[in-house]
Design an enzyme around this catalytic site. Structure first.
Site, short mmCIF file in Angstrom:
data_model
loop_
_atom_site.label_atom_id
_atom_site.label_comp_id
_atom_site.label_asym_id
_atom_site.label_seq_id
_atom_site.Cartn_x
_atom_site.Cartn_y
_atom_site.Cartn_z
CG ASP A 8 -13.03 2.76 8.97
OD1 ASP A 8 -13.92 3.31 8.29
OD2 ASP A 8 -11.87 2.62 8.57
N GLY A 63 0.83 -1.19 0.00
CA GLY A 63 0.00 0.00 0.00
C GLY A 63 0.86 1.24 0.00
#
Length: 244
Positions: free
Chosen positions: A161, A41
């Site tokens: 989340d 990432g």
């Protein structure tokens, strides 16, 4: 599944981070022997690793820090804060539908989190109209998420989340909820809770009380899960707008 374990933070001075040169895969990180890279990432790399301490391979999420740039140093501190929170919170959770955290190390130049390796992918794939799952499979997946979130809340933890990228599923509909770095410990006072950060979460899935900064309870995760259920059944979000 890697997209759910690496948070793709790409903003830097109002621009996207420039692509970085690929580095050679390390042979070891800490006491862990690296087998291969399985995901990358903007800020972290995930490796498949092994150790004598664990009978099965594990997933090791690794990040290196660079304090040469002021904004980078500020971001490093935020990453450290999130990883510390994930380590503390996940250590209190033991449920078959929640990714287990085995180990974590935060050092001056690097940090890593060692977690259960789960050979699945995120629910993002099944939120597009072309790849919708049958209703009975969708209901089964969401039910397992409900069981996991109920367990977390009974331990005083609110995820905050819940979204497709943070829920993993394999070919047999085994489910794992990941990424408790933003979790809220409701057993602490709000003003001293080190895991409470205003403005976190994904706007499309956040509950109204979370967006407005009101006190939270387990219903905020249920709201987010309801939005996810709608998305998986219809292929679109319940509320659409031109910007967040």
């Amino acid at each position: 599944w890697v997209r759910a374990t690496i948070r793709p933070f790409v903003k830097h001075r109002g621009r996207a981070h420039p692509p970085k040169r690929m580095k050679r895969t390390p042979e070891r990180i800490g006491k862990y022997k690296i087998i291969r890279e399985i995901g990358r990432g903007a800020t972290a790399v995930v490796y498949l690793a092994e150790s004598e301490d664990y009978p099965e391979p594990v997933a090791l999420k690794h990040v290196r820090f660079d304090d040469k740039v002021k904004d980078e140093a500020k971001w490093n501190r935020r990453v450290i804060k999130l990883w510390k929170a994930e380590r503390v919170v996940s250590g209190r959770l033991n449920h078959p539908n929640i990714i287990r955290i085995f180990d974590a190390s935060i050092e001056p130049e690097q940090a890593y989190v060692v977690m259960e390796y789960f050979a699945g992918e995120s629910l993002e794939r099944y939120c597009s109209f072309e790849h919708l799952l049958p209703v009975h499979r969708t209901i089964g997946i969401v039910f397992k998420c409900c069981m996991a979130l109920d367990h977390a809340y009974r331990q005083g933890i609110i995820h905050r989340d819940i979204k497709p990228a943070n829920i993993l599923v394999d070919d047999h509909d085994n489910v794992k909820i990941t990424d408790f770095g933003l979790a809220l410990n409701i057993n602490k006072k709000m003003d001293t809770d080190s895991t409470f950060i205003m403005g976190v979460g994904s706007p499309a899935y956040m509950s109204p009380e979370q967006i407005k900064g009101y006190p939270l309870n387990q219903k905020t995760d249920l709201y987010s899960l309801g939005v996810l259920l709608f998305h998986m059944l219809t292929g679109r979000l319940p509320f659409r707008a031109s910007n967040p």
